[in-house]
Design a protein around this motif. Sequence first.
Motif, PDB file in Angstrom:
ATOM      1  N   MET A 141      41.139  22.534 -36.291  1.00 46.36           N
ATOM      2  CA  MET A 141      40.115  21.576 -35.890  1.00 46.36           C
ATOM      3  C   MET A 141      39.518  20.935 -37.139  1.00 46.36           C
ATOM      4  N   ASN A 142      39.695  19.647 -37.271  1.00 40.82           N
ATOM      5  CA  ASN A 142      39.151  18.900 -38.405  1.00 40.82           C
ATOM      6  C   ASN A 142      38.098  17.912 -37.922  1.00 40.82           C
ATOM      7  N   SER A 143      37.310  17.432 -38.857  1.00 41.17           N
ATOM      8  CA  SER A 143      36.280  16.426 -38.533  1.00 41.17           C
ATOM      9  C   SER A 143      35.453  16.849 -37.323  1.00 41.17           C
ATOM     10  N   LEU A 144      34.974  18.068 -37.357  1.00 44.82           N
ATOM     11  CA  LEU A 144      34.242  18.598 -36.207  1.00 44.82           C
ATOM     12  C   LEU A 144      32.955  17.820 -35.961  1.00 44.82           C
ATOM     13  N   LYS A 145      32.625  17.700 -34.686  1.00 41.04           N
ATOM     14  CA  LYS A 145      31.428  16.983 -34.243  1.00 41.04           C
ATOM     15  C   LYS A 145      30.526  17.937 -33.462  1.00 41.04           C
ATOM     16  N   PRO A 146      29.248  17.629 -33.382  1.00 42.87           N
ATOM     17  CA  PRO A 146      28.347  18.496 -32.588  1.00 42.87           C
ATOM     18  C   PRO A 146      28.833  18.666 -31.144  1.00 42.87           C
ATOM     19  N   GLU A 147      29.465  17.659 -30.588  1.00 48.31           N
ATOM     20  CA  GLU A 147      29.946  17.762 -29.208  1.00 48.31           C
ATOM     21  C   GLU A 147      31.158  18.671 -29.055  1.00 48.31           C
ATOM     22  N   ASP A 148      31.689  19.171 -30.166  1.00 49.49           N
ATOM     23  CA  ASP A 148      32.767  20.167 -30.098  1.00 49.49           C
ATOM     24  C   ASP A 148      32.215  21.573 -29.915  1.00 49.49           C
ATOM     25  N   THR A 149      30.905  21.716 -29.975  1.00 51.37           N
ATOM     26  CA  THR A 149      30.280  23.021 -29.807  1.00 51.37           C
ATOM     27  C   THR A 149      30.606  23.593 -28.430  1.00 51.37           C
ATOM     28  N   ALA A 150      31.181  24.785 -28.421  1.00 50.53           N
ATOM     29  CA  ALA A 150      31.604  25.418 -27.171  1.00 50.53           C
ATOM     30  C   ALA A 150      32.202  26.780 -27.491  1.00 50.53           C
ATOM     31  N   ILE A 151      32.474  27.527 -26.437  1.00 53.57           N
ATOM     32  CA  ILE A 151      33.309  28.719 -26.564  1.00 53.57           C
ATOM     33  C   ILE A 151      34.743  28.273 -26.293  1.00 53.57           C
ATOM     34  N   TYR A 152      35.639  28.640 -27.178  1.00 48.36           N
ATOM     35  CA  TYR A 152      37.039  28.234 -27.072  1.00 48.36           C
ATOM     36  C   TYR A 152      37.887  29.409 -26.585  1.00 48.36           C
ATOM     37  N   TYR A 153      38.732  29.102 -25.619  1.00 47.34           N
ATOM     38  CA  TYR A 153      39.610  30.094 -25.003  1.00 47.34           C
ATOM     39  C   TYR A 153      41.055  29.599 -25.058  1.00 47.34           C
ATOM     40  N   CYS A 154      41.984  30.526 -24.991  1.00 48.28           N
ATOM     41  CA  CYS A 154      43.386  30.159 -24.829  1.00 48.28           C
ATOM     42  C   CYS A 154      43.910  30.778 -23.541  1.00 48.28           C
ATOM     43  N   ASN A 155      44.967  30.183 -23.008  1.00 48.41           N
ATOM     44  CA  ASN A 155      45.611  30.703 -21.813  1.00 48.41           C
ATOM     45  C   ASN A 155      46.867  29.890 -21.582  1.00 48.41           C
ATOM     46  N   ARG A 156      47.596  30.232 -20.566  1.00 47.94           N
ATOM     47  CA  ARG A 156      48.739  29.434 -20.180  1.00 47.94           C
ATOM     48  C   ARG A 156      48.258  28.049 -19.772  1.00 47.94           C
ATOM     49  N   ASP A 183      41.670  13.389 -24.890  1.00 50.78           N
ATOM     50  CA  ASP A 183      41.333  12.195 -25.667  1.00 50.78           C
ATOM     51  C   ASP A 183      40.218  12.468 -26.675  1.00 50.78           C
ATOM     52  N   SER A 184      39.315  13.352 -26.319  1.00 51.28           N
ATOM     53  CA  SER A 184      38.151  13.609 -27.169  1.00 51.28           C
ATOM     54  C   SER A 184      38.500  14.290 -28.488  1.00 51.28           C
ATOM     55  N   VAL A 185      39.686  14.902 -28.565  1.00 51.99           N
ATOM     56  CA  VAL A 185      40.064  15.622 -29.789  1.00 51.99           C
ATOM     57  C   VAL A 185      41.302  15.045 -30.448  1.00 51.99           C
ATOM     58  N   LYS A 186      41.912  14.080 -29.816  1.00 50.57           N
ATOM     59  CA  LYS A 186      43.147  13.503 -30.347  1.00 50.57           C
ATOM     60  C   LYS A 186      42.919  12.938 -31.738  1.00 50.57           C
ATOM     61  N   GLY A 187      43.813  13.287 -32.653  1.00 52.62           N
ATOM     62  CA  GLY A 187      43.687  12.820 -34.029  1.00 52.62           C
ATOM     63  C   GLY A 187      42.847  13.722 -34.912  1.00 52.62           C
ATOM     64  N   ARG A 188      42.123  14.657 -34.312  1.00 48.20           N
ATOM     65  CA  ARG A 188      41.289  15.576 -35.089  1.00 48.20           C
ATOM     66  C   ARG A 188      41.770  17.023 -34.993  1.00 48.20           C
ATOM     67  N   PHE A 189      42.303  17.400 -33.860  1.00 43.78           N
ATOM     68  CA  PHE A 189      42.752  18.776 -33.617  1.00 43.78           C
ATOM     69  C   PHE A 189      44.280  18.822 -33.589  1.00 43.78           C
ATOM     70  N   THR A 190      44.827  19.943 -34.051  1.00 38.01           N
ATOM     71  CA  THR A 190      46.268  20.164 -34.007  1.00 38.01           C
ATOM     72  C   THR A 190      46.560  21.549 -33.451  1.00 38.01           C
ATOM     73  N   ILE A 191      47.339  21.602 -32.394  1.00 41.14           N
ATOM     74  CA  ILE A 191      47.729  22.876 -31.799  1.00 41.14           C
ATOM     75  C   ILE A 191      49.107  23.264 -32.329  1.00 41.14           C
ATOM     76  N   SER A 192      49.289  24.563 -32.558  1.00 45.96           N
ATOM     77  CA  SER A 192      50.587  25.057 -33.009  1.00 45.96           C
ATOM     78  C   SER A 192      50.764  26.484 -32.506  1.00 45.96           C
ATOM     79  N   ARG A 193      51.966  26.993 -32.667  1.00 43.25           N
ATOM     80  CA  ARG A 193      52.237  28.359 -32.211  1.00 43.25           C
ATOM     81  C   ARG A 193      53.235  29.026 -33.142  1.00 43.25           C
ATOM     82  N   HIS A 194      53.127  30.340 -33.223  1.00 38.34           N
ATOM     83  CA  HIS A 194      54.065  31.151 -33.992  1.00 38.34           C
ATOM     84  C   HIS A 194      54.576  32.204 -33.021  1.00 38.34           C
ATOM     85  N   ASN A 195      55.727  31.964 -32.436  1.00 36.51           N
ATOM     86  CA  ASN A 195      56.213  32.846 -31.383  1.00 36.51           C
ATOM     87  C   ASN A 195      56.517  34.260 -31.887  1.00 36.51           C
ATOM     88  N   ALA A 196      56.998  34.385 -33.097  1.00 35.91           N
ATOM     89  CA  ALA A 196      57.315  35.720 -33.622  1.00 35.91           C
ATOM     90  C   ALA A 196      56.062  36.573 -33.759  1.00 35.91           C
TER      91      ALA A 196
END
Length: 115
Positions: free
Chosen positions: A82-97, A61-74
Amino acid sequence: QVQLVESGGGLVQPGASLRLSCAASASAFMLYAMAWYRQAPGKQREFVAAITSGRSTNYADSVKGRFTISRHNAKNTLYLQMNSLKPEDTAIYYCNRQTGPLWSWGQGTQVTVSS
């Protein structure tokens, strides 16, 4: 074991945009729902967004409308716009299953939002 390498983070001002990338080392990437997670200082890692192999998406909910996830399988690559970034978005970002046995965590990419 699939290796994950995140990139694209940086120091930006509030309201700015960033695009994160996550490169997976194997084509098994395309078979699984993938997700972005983040961990702020002193807090537990939390879910940010996910995308299925069929490209259905869901967001915290905290990122809905501001962030968009996508993938390129090839390219075995996951993205997070990530758009309209806020100070509370400050973090280390990771990906995984999103579900099932997680792959080894990458080093993450630091996002700092500050004026």
